[in-house]
Design an enzyme around this catalytic site. Structure first.
Site, PDB file in Angstrom:
ATOM      1  N   GLY A 418     -33.268  26.503  14.549  1.00  0.00           N
ATOM      2  CA  GLY A 418     -33.990  26.945  13.365  1.00  0.00           C
ATOM      3  C   GLY A 418     -35.248  27.688  13.722  1.00  0.00           C
ATOM      4  O   GLY A 418     -35.692  27.704  14.870  1.00  0.00           O
ATOM      5  N   GLY A 423     -42.646  28.237  14.740  1.00  0.00           N
ATOM      6  CA  GLY A 423     -41.957  28.600  15.970  1.00  0.00           C
ATOM      7  C   GLY A 423     -40.468  28.337  15.905  1.00  0.00           C
ATOM      8  O   GLY A 423     -39.947  27.788  14.941  1.00  0.00           O
ATOM      9  N   ILE A 424     -39.776  28.723  16.967  1.00  0.00           N
ATOM     10  CA  ILE A 424     -38.323  28.570  17.052  1.00  0.00           C
ATOM     11  C   ILE A 424     -37.998  27.228  17.714  1.00  0.00           C
ATOM     12  O   ILE A 424     -38.669  26.816  18.656  1.00  0.00           O
ATOM     13  CB  ILE A 424     -37.706  29.717  17.869  1.00  0.00           C
ATOM     14  N   VAL A 425     -36.956  26.564  17.210  1.00  0.00           N
ATOM     15  CA  VAL A 425     -36.489  25.309  17.791  1.00  0.00           C
ATOM     16  C   VAL A 425     -35.114  25.532  18.406  1.00  0.00           C
ATOM     17  O   VAL A 425     -34.232  26.110  17.778  1.00  0.00           O
ATOM     18  CB  VAL A 425     -36.408  24.193  16.725  1.00  0.00           C
ATOM     19  N   ASP A 539     -47.907  16.057   6.827  1.00  0.00           N
ATOM     20  CA  ASP A 539     -46.967  17.047   6.282  1.00  0.00           C
ATOM     21  C   ASP A 539     -45.553  16.475   6.268  1.00  0.00           C
ATOM     22  O   ASP A 539     -44.594  17.122   6.663  1.00  0.00           O
ATOM     23  CB  ASP A 539     -47.018  18.324   7.123  1.00  0.00           C
TER      24      ASP A 539
END
Length: 717
Positions: A418, A423-425, A539
């Site tokens: 994702g 950032g990108i995972v 969050d």
């Protein structure tokens, strides 16, 4: 005739099998002691189905002997039979998180080969027998979350191979055995919290030199002074002494230095740093004349005995008023200087920050969340191009079990899971088959390495069964990476609502939802009360609650907002990213998840007014998540012709006295016979989302309430 003898008579000839008649009888005796097996975990413990007991569920054999019996989390109701004593080669017994009751059979403590005894989360009662000293090979003993009573047997100190001792959440009383620390020097994990243990903390506890993680003695009745020797345990060990009857000055040595007040709260008679409770002269007790403290009367001559050389008292120093005036003026000057510096800094960086945010937003709009494979998630050559004046750190492990380096990580296969503004995972599969989740924060400010390191190492110390563990991190001029455990079953949002394109959506039954609710609450309660710093998630949403192999919950993204802001040179908090007129849409981190949710729906109302996160923020978010799990609705619901958040929708339904079926997830309607349980949980949710933050319960209270509900459910079976 006893059940044991009857079973022995009916066991068929097993000459063709390796196991002895006694071992087979012991296994069948256990099966007969189980009155309720909801998952049919023991269904193949039957010679007509499978003639080889070594292949029965949960049984492991070696060289023709049963060496392991492991059936955790299956809801088994029953007791432990005396026949377990016949399993002479048994090394591992794991029956955790079932509903077993009764006493531990004495015969079990004559199985001298036993190395691991895990009975966590049952309803076992009675004392822990002195015969435990027979288990000289025992390395792991976990009896926590049961109903055991009495003393911790003095003979326990003979189990000198113990590495892990968990006895928390029972009714053990009395002092710790004499020689506890001196004898159990191999002990690595120690949790005795939530009992009624009393007496003083033994001075030899500081000899536990192999300890790791958290030593939890909290929520007991320990009294007297904190022994200074406790500071001799390894410096990286967190010592929790909260909620006891300890008194006197808190020693400031070794592992006891620089601890926050959380470790000592709930002891009204404790004083000195880090508590804001100064010690009176009577509170300071010296253990021996040789152990002098810095301000002992014998070490310093009293002022009254110092000759003043004819100078009167009125002229020996400045008046109090003058001293106060000087201090105030100094503070004002420092404040003005700081304000001017901050103003200039903000002016200088505001345009740069705006360009960076626009760049990130542009990248996210172009992002593709497909599961395509990429051989590496950044080019190694890029990460090595670093300016001479920038400090570089290689892969930094935060856990002793990390056995890979940055080169192995770069060579591994990686799949995009994702992408969001954070950032990108990637899911990364190492050559040895280990699965990791790697979040790529990308390039950013190289000036805040020290701040990043402090934050990430604090997060790395947090270990709880319901929190995703941060295992390592990497920092270079071009790349910042966070390496986590990979949790296999997606996130809670997908489990509640399904995902587009899903071939078969399997709704969660009510029991599973209860277990997930409890797990999230336990993780948050740990963060709020027992983590090295009183952490706040800030969050929490279903997208960052991940689900494990058995649908157990894991809270993720802990401290992620802060880390992203450090990397990108920003100080924005989640509340600052919310526009009160047009709430921002949060991109999800899992491809194919439901339509993006409004980020503000999970945030407490006060997040729009204050920049300082509080535990009550998390309580509110948790309440919204409970409502989502009960109702199956998204956080924004259509009411008539307009959209309202889920909290307002639930409150509207209650005001209109709508039937419970209207509030429930349609998938739960077939389970309406559990209406009382659902209403019970709904009341918890409503308490959590109260507008007045002070009226919301603590997560510890929520855990206790859900535990009470679970006990009532168990009794009704």
């Amino acid at each position: 005739m006893s059940v044991y003898v009857i079973l022995l008579l009916i066991v068929p000839a097993v000459s063709g099998l390796n196991l002895t008649n006694e071992e087979v009888t012991a296994l069948l005796s256990f099966k007969s002691s189980i009155s309720y097996d909801p998952d049919d975990s023991l269904s193949n413990w039957n010679f007509s189905i499978d003639e080889n007991p070594c292949s029965w569920n949960g049984i492991t054999c070696k060289q023709g002997k049963v060496v392991s019996l492991s059936i955790p989390r299956k809801g088994l109701v029953g007791y432990l039979p005396a026949a377990f004593g016949s399993l002479s080669s048994l090394r591992h017994l794991n029956l955790r998180s079932n509903r077993l009751f009764g006493r531990l059979p004495l015969e079990l403590f004559f199985v001298k080969s036993l190395q691991s005894l895990v009975l966590y989360g049952n309803s076992l009662s009675g004392p822990l027998p002195q015969e435990i000293s027979n288990l000289t090979s025992l390395q792991n003993l976990d009896l926590s979350h049961n109903l055991f009573t009495g003393l911790i047997p003095s003979s326990l100190i003979r189990c000198q191979r113990l590495r892990s001792l968990h006895l928390s959440n029972n009714n053990f009383s009395g002092p710790l055995p004499i020689g506890f620390g001196r004898s159990l020097v191999l002990l690595e994990r120690l949790d005795l919290s939530f009992n009624s243990l009393n007496g003083s903390i033994p001075g030899d506890i500081g000899e536990l030199s192999s300890l790791q993680g958290t030593v939890d003695l909290s929520h007991n009745l320990f009294s007297g002074l904190i022994p200074p020797s406790l500071g001799n345990v390894p410096d990286n060990v967190y010592i929790d002494l909260s909620f006891n009857n300890l008194s006197g000055l808190i020693p400031q040595n070794g592992a006891l230095v620089n601890r926050g007040p959380t470790a000592f709260i709930g002891n009204p008679a404790l004083c000195g740093p880090p508590l804001k409770r100064p010690c009176s002269s009577s509170s300071v007790v010296v253990s021996s004349p040789s152990s002098s403290l810095p301000f002992q009367p014998n070490n310093y001559q009293p002022m009254s005995s110092v000759p003043n050389n004819g100078i009167s008292d009125n002229h020996r120093g400045m008046s109090k008023g003058l001293v106060i005036a000087i201090i105030i003026s100094d503070v004002i000057v420092l404040f003005v200087i700081a304000f001017v510096f901050f103003y200039c800094y903000k002016r200088a960086t505001s345009s740069l920050r705006k360009e960076k945010v626009e760049e990130i937003a542009s990248d996210n709009n172009k992002g593709n969340n497909s599961r395509k494979e990429c051989r590496c998630f950044f080019a190694k050559g890029e990460s090595e191009t670093i300016s001479e004046d920038t400090e570089q750190i290689d892969l930094v492990p935060l856990d002793d079990r990390v056995r890979f380096d940055i080169d192995e990580l770069l060579k591994a296969s990686a799949f995009v899971l994702g992408k969001s503004w954070m950032g990108i995972v990637y899911k990364v599969v190492l050559e040895d088959g280990l699965n990791l989740a790697v979040r790529r924060l990308g390039e950013g400010s190289s000036q805040r390495l020290k701040e990043f390191k402090t934050e990430v190492e604090a997060i790395g110390k947090i270990r709880h069964p319901c929190i995703v563990s941060l295992r390592a991190y990497y920092w270079s001029n071009e790349e910042k990476l966070l390496i986590y455990d990979c949790i296999p079953n997606g996130n809670l949002s997908a489990a509640i609502h399904g995902t587009p394109g899903m071939v078969e959506f399997k709704p969660m039954p009510w029991t599973m939802r209860i277990n997930i609710m409890r797990g999230i609450a336990q993780g948050l309660a740990f963060l709020h009360e027992f983590s090295p710093k009183k952490c706040v998630h800030g969050d929490l949403r279903p997208n960052n609650i991940l689900l494990g192999q058995n649908m157990e919950p894991y809270i993720s993204d802990l401290g992620l907002n802060r880390l992203v802001n450090i990397v990108r040179g920003s100080s924005l908090l989640p509340s600052e990213r919310i526009n009160t007129d047009k709430p921002q849409i949060q991109q999800t981190d899992v491809p194919g998840s439901p339509a993006p949710k409004l980020g503000s729906c999970y945030h407490a109302p006060e997040t729009l007014r204050t920049l300082k996160p509080s535990q009550k923020w998390d309580v509110y978010s948790y309440g919204v998540i409970l409502m989502e799990m009960i109702s199956g609705r998204p956080p924004m619901v259509l009411l008539d012709t307009s959209e309202v958040d889920l909290v307002k929708w639930v409150e509207f339904c209650i005001e209109q006295k709508r039937p419970l079926a209207d509030l429930l997830d349609p998938q739960l309607v077939p389970e309406l016979q559990k209406e009382n349980e659902m209403v019970y949980v709904l009341k918890i949710a409503l308490a959590c989302v109260q507008i007045n933050a002070e009226r919301r319960p603590s997560m510890r209270n929520v855990v206790d309430t859900l535990d009470k509900l679970t006990r009532e459910i168990d009794r009704s079976l």
